[in-house]
Design a protein around this motif. Structure first.
Motif, short mmCIF file in Angstrom:
data_model
loop_
_atom_site.label_atom_id
_atom_site.label_comp_id
_atom_site.label_asym_id
_atom_site.label_seq_id
_atom_site.Cartn_x
_atom_site.Cartn_y
_atom_site.Cartn_z
N ASP A 120 0.66 -1.12 -0.11
CA ASP A 120 -0.05 0.04 0.18
C ASP A 120 0.98 1.30 -0.12
OD1 ASP A 120 -1.89 -1.94 1.62
OD2 ASP A 120 -3.01 -0.39 0.46
N ILE A 121 0.77 1.96 -0.91
CA ILE A 121 1.48 3.34 -1.00
C ILE A 121 0.66 4.38 -1.10
CG2 ILE A 121 3.27 4.66 -2.35
CD1 ILE A 121 4.32 2.15 -3.29
N VAL A 122 0.82 5.24 -0.03
CA VAL A 122 -0.26 6.45 -0.15
C VAL A 122 0.55 7.53 -0.19
CG1 VAL A 122 -2.24 7.52 1.29
CG2 VAL A 122 -2.08 4.92 0.96
N THR A 123 0.20 8.54 -0.87
CA THR A 123 1.11 9.77 -0.61
C THR A 123 0.09 10.99 -0.77
OG1 THR A 123 2.68 11.36 -1.65
CG2 THR A 123 1.70 9.96 -2.99
N ASP A 124 0.16 11.96 0.08
CA ASP A 124 -0.56 12.97 0.35
C ASP A 124 0.03 14.37 -0.20
OD1 ASP A 124 -3.01 12.32 1.76
OD2 ASP A 124 -1.53 11.66 2.95
N LEU A 125 -0.37 15.07 -1.14
CA LEU A 125 0.17 16.15 -1.80
C LEU A 125 -0.51 17.50 -1.10
CD1 LEU A 125 0.40 14.94 -5.50
CD2 LEU A 125 2.13 14.87 -3.90
N ASN A 126 0.19 17.70 -0.12
CA ASN A 126 -0.24 18.82 0.86
C ASN A 126 -0.14 20.10 0.43
OD1 ASN A 126 -1.84 16.84 2.28
ND2 ASN A 126 0.24 16.27 3.57
N ASP A 127 0.64 20.46 -0.43
CA ASP A 127 0.94 21.83 -0.66
C ASP A 127 1.38 22.01 -2.36
OD1 ASP A 127 1.01 24.69 -0.37
OD2 ASP A 127 2.40 24.29 1.20
N GLU A 128 1.38 23.11 -2.67
CA GLU A 128 1.55 23.49 -4.07
C GLU A 128 2.80 22.90 -4.56
OE1 GLU A 128 0.57 27.15 -5.88
OE2 GLU A 128 -1.10 27.75 -4.45
N ASN A 129 2.61 22.47 -6.09
CA ASN A 129 4.02 21.99 -6.69
C ASN A 129 4.52 21.02 -6.00
OD1 ASN A 129 5.64 22.32 -8.89
ND2 ASN A 129 7.05 23.29 -7.76
N ALA A 130 3.84 20.07 -5.23
CA ALA A 130 4.20 18.95 -4.71
C ALA A 130 4.07 17.69 -5.92
CB ALA A 130 3.46 18.49 -3.57
N THR A 131 5.10 16.92 -6.12
CA THR A 131 5.16 16.08 -7.36
C THR A 131 5.45 14.74 -6.88
OG1 THR A 131 5.62 17.89 -8.78
CG2 THR A 131 6.05 15.45 -9.48
N VAL A 132 4.66 13.65 -7.49
CA VAL A 132 4.93 12.36 -7.28
C VAL A 132 5.04 11.67 -8.44
CG1 VAL A 132 2.61 11.69 -6.70
CG2 VAL A 132 4.43 10.36 -5.46
N ASP A 133 5.96 10.59 -8.49
CA ASP A 133 6.36 9.65 -9.73
C ASP A 133 6.03 8.36 -9.01
OD1 ASP A 133 6.83 9.84 -12.39
OD2 ASP A 133 8.38 11.30 -11.65
N LEU A 134 5.14 7.51 -9.63
CA LEU A 134 5.08 6.11 -8.96
C LEU A 134 5.36 5.26 -10.03
CD1 LEU A 134 1.66 6.68 -6.78
CD2 LEU A 134 3.96 6.64 -5.88
N LEU A 135 6.31 4.32 -9.86
CA LEU A 135 6.41 3.46 -10.65
C LEU A 135 6.53 2.17 -10.11
CD1 LEU A 135 9.86 5.53 -11.98
CD2 LEU A 135 7.65 5.13 -13.26
N GLY A 136 6.20 1.35 -11.02
CA GLY A 136 6.05 -0.29 -10.36
C GLY A 136 6.33 -1.19 -11.31
N LEU A 137 6.82 -2.23 -10.82
CA LEU A 137 6.91 -3.37 -11.74
C LEU A 137 6.88 -4.61 -10.95
CD1 LEU A 137 8.13 -4.92 -14.36
CD2 LEU A 137 10.37 -4.57 -13.51
N PHE A 138 5.77 -5.47 -11.34
CA PHE A 138 5.89 -6.73 -10.77
C PHE A 138 5.90 -8.02 -11.51
CE2 PHE A 138 1.19 -7.14 -11.32
CZ PHE A 138 0.92 -5.78 -11.72
N PHE A 139 6.38 -9.11 -11.35
CA PHE A 139 6.26 -10.38 -12.03
C PHE A 139 6.15 -11.37 -11.06
CE2 PHE A 139 9.46 -12.20 -15.31
CZ PHE A 139 8.68 -13.25 -15.54
#
Lengths: 250, 440
Positions: free
Chosen positions: B263-282
């Motif tokens: 479980d990945i949870v990210t809160d972008l709580n203020d301006e210009n917050a940036t998140v990149d979520l990359l995932g690979l599963f095999f």
């Protein structure tokens, strides 16, 4: 080396090739020219083994073997290699992996062990230098984001590494600028030797200024309407294809 | 679902000599877990991941962190890093090399608990709360060890912080509940690698919770490489709090495990917050890998980009659930999400569910999922170079994973993942010898 006899082929039920006969011997360079719609790309596709093309009559023999009985990869392993008009972009597959697996597949087909990594890298370095390509390209994905000229250079690079017996070049000159054209032509010319044959399919005579053919064939409406030496290409350049169409078939 | 008796008993065994604030949190965690129990498939968030068998399993606790150097060398990533090694959840100081860069502190949780706890008492559980999930509650109740990381203000740290969690093949399975607390102070930059690796046959439970606080203008590259054995349970909960101008990049790489839940949870709580979520599963054989992500755009002009790729073979099952939430009046948000999956076998299965929940009108969002086949034109092009069809498919499968792998910025990590992916591909693809040293 390549014997095509009375080849007829259809695409979606339409007969495109209507009886092609052609013989190419080791050491020879042949050019097939013709107007759009004459069947040039169909002939290339049939030789490469693309799906969707049905040979309805005739035979193709490569090095004494029935080409139509060979899988796509078997043709390449046996030494018939196609330089594509529109090389496919393969995102995620590095050029180095393509070259390595292709070379080792060919070696395996001939009962040879895989080429040791240092020897392989030495070979690759030499060839990319010859094709005036930057080594960083090896770790880029095959043709992804390449310009037209880079893609064609890459096709020739693969030929230089894989050393085909018969190189089949489908409109290899299309979309090339003058400099890229020269590099590609130098690459092709470096392949020329007495044991190897080259078949070029082209719309334009210009390519033949750089790679001089031994024989030129004019393909019109699915048949070879006329064959001759390189002077035939010059005549086509000067007079167009109409006069060949008007002459009775050879 | 009722909890195993031994677990209930353990939940009520308060560790001796701990500070009251921690004991209190533990009691709250235990109480929450006892109330909700482990999730069942009736819980929407666990619809595709059946924990019923897990709920009845008994796990002991490791009593030593012994591991010889050779076994460590066989498992660790070969990178220059500030490295902390944990064996079945316990810290092994001898195998660690915790010399951190200037401006950074990396402390095992057990040691942090003996020092100044002022910050710690607030930090632990601040982001996840008590009710994030039954597993975070379990972690709070039972955590013994973990890591406290602080990246000092304005520090740009080149050397990655590498947390290596090794799971041994024990006579009877053990559980561990690592707690990782990270604070990226303002304008700092760092890389954190969480690496979970199991010895062959290990059948333990790892239940990790990572809480990451990002002060304004900080940047963090977070790598999670999960290579548990194929008989292990692995549950990870990652919660990130992002302030103004922060950049968080998550590489969630899952190759191992019997049952895996992230479980990945990210809160972008203020301006210009940036998140990149990359995932690979095999997943292969009967592996079950479940990835849930949630991006909360709580402020205007926040940006998220998510790209998850899954490859499933055998009877493996994958789950992707990506939720993008845009709060009322959080305008000019960009949120992109994509999940592509490749099934290598008829019996493999993927359940993919993107969810957009938007309460603002000036936003750009898109999501897409594909479950697919390989490009036949590309297969032909490879075959036309003499590569047989199976190997062509193998190369293209590797290529499919590459889009995520090429975002990995550490050579040793890229190589490790690439080799592991190639190694997991069916033998028929014949790719092993390919992914060797082809550097110039």
């Amino acid at each position: 080396m390549l014997e095509i006899k009375d080849l007829h082929a259809t695409v979606e039920g339409n007969e495109i090739l209507k009886g092609i006969t052609l013989s190419i011997k080791p050491g020879e360079v042949h050019a097939i020219m013709g107007p759009n719609g004459a069947g040039k790309s169909t002939l290339s596709a049939v030789l490469a083994g693309r799906d969707g093309y049905e040979v309805t009559q005739g035979t193709i023999t490569f090095d004494g073997k029935d080409l139509m009985e060979m899988e796509v990869e078997e043709r390449a392993q046996a030494g018939l290699l196609m330089g594509f008009q529109y090389p496919v972009e393969i995102p995620g597959v590095k050029n180095i992996y393509l070259l390595k697996s292709a070379l080792n597949a060919q070696r395996a087909a001939h009962g040879l062990d895989e080429m040791p990594a240092p020897e392989f890298m030495k070979l690759i370095k030499e060839k990319i230098a010859f094709m005036k390509m930057d080594s960083s390209f090896l770790h880029r994905a095959v043709n992804e984001g390449f310009s037209g000229g880079e893609k064609k250079r890459n096709e020739i690079l693969q030929m230089l590494v894989l050393q085909p017996k018969l190189a089949l070049l489908d409109e290899i000159d299309s979309g090339l600028d003058i400099d890229a054209m020269k590099v590609v032509a130098e690459g092709v010319n470096s392949l020329r030797d007495e044991n190897r044959a080259i078949l070029m399919v082209t719309h334009y005579q210009r390519l033949l200024d750089h790679i001089t053919p031994d024989q030129v064939h004019v393909l019109i409406d699915g048949r070879i309407a006329k064959s001759g030496d390189r002077h035939l290409a010059e005549e086509l350049e000067a007079r167009g294809y109409e006069w060949v169409i008007e002459e009775p078939a050879a | 679902m009722s909890l195993p008796e031994t677990l209930v008993k353990r939940l009520h065994e308060a560790p001796v000599g701990e500070p009251e604030w921690l004991a209190e949190k533990r009691r709250a965690g235990a109480s929450h877990l006892e109330t909700v129990g482990f999730p069942t498939r009736r819980d929407e968030a666990w619809k595709y991941t059946d924990m019923s068998r897990f709920s009845s399993l008994e796990f002991g606790q490791a009593d030593s962190a012994e591991l010889d150097q050779a076994r460590l060398d066989a498992l660790k990533l070969d990178i220059d890093a500030c490295r902390l090694v944990f064996v079945d959840g316990l810290f092994n100081a001898e195998l660690s090399d915790a010399a951190a860069s200037v401006g950074v502190t990396v402390t095992p949780l057990s040691q942090a608990l003996t020092g100044d706890q002022h910050g710690l008492s607030e930090q632990l559980g601040q982001l996840t709360g008590i009710d994030f999930s039954a597993f975070t509650a379990l972690n709070t109740a039972l955590t013994k060890e973990g890591v406290v990381v602080n990246i000092g203000k304005g520090q740009a740290i080149e050397t990655p912080i590498y947390l290596l969690f090794i799971s041994r093949n024990n006579a009877s399975p053990v559980m561990s509940h690592p707690r990782i607390l990270v604070h990226c102070e303002a304008e700092s930059e760092a890389t954190l690698i969480e690496h979970y690796v199991g010895e062959q046959g290990a059948a333990n439970l790892t239940n990790v919770v990572t809480e990451i606080q990002m002060s304004p203008a900080s940047r963090l590259s977070h790598y999670k490489l999960q290579e548990a054995s194929q008989s292990e349970y692995h549950v990870a909960s990652i919660q990130v709090d992002q302030r103004r101008d922060t950049n968080f990049t998550s590489h969630n790489l899952n190759l191992g495990g019997a049952v895996v839940r992230n479980d990945i949870v990210t809160d972008l709580n203020d301006e210009n917050a940036t998140v990149d979520l990359l995932g690979l599963f095999f997943g292969q054989d009967r592996q079950h890998i479940d990835n849930h992500t949630k991006v909360n755009h709580n402020a205007p002009r926040t940006y998220s980009n998510e790209n998850y790729k899954g490859i499933l073979d055998g009877r493996a099952r994958g789950v992707f659930n990506g939720r993008v939430y845009i709060k009322r009046d959080a305008q000019q948000v960009l949120g992109y999400q994509s999940n592509a999956n490749l099934l290598l076998s008829d019996r493999a299965e993927i359940d993919t569910k993107p969810e957009l929940e938007i309460y603002a009108d000036d936003v750009q969002c898109s999501h897409g999922t594909t479950t697919g086949q390989l490009d036949e034109n590309a297969i032909f092009a490879l075959r036309a170079r003499g590569i047989d069809e199976q190997m062509a498919r193998g190369l293209l499968t590797l290529a499919f994973a590459n889009e995520v792998m090429q975002r990995i910025r550490h050579g040793a990590l890229t190589d490790r993942v690439e080799r592991a992916v190639a190694g997991k591909l069916p033998d028929r693809f014949n790719l092993e010898s390919l992914v060797e040293d082809t550097s110039l």
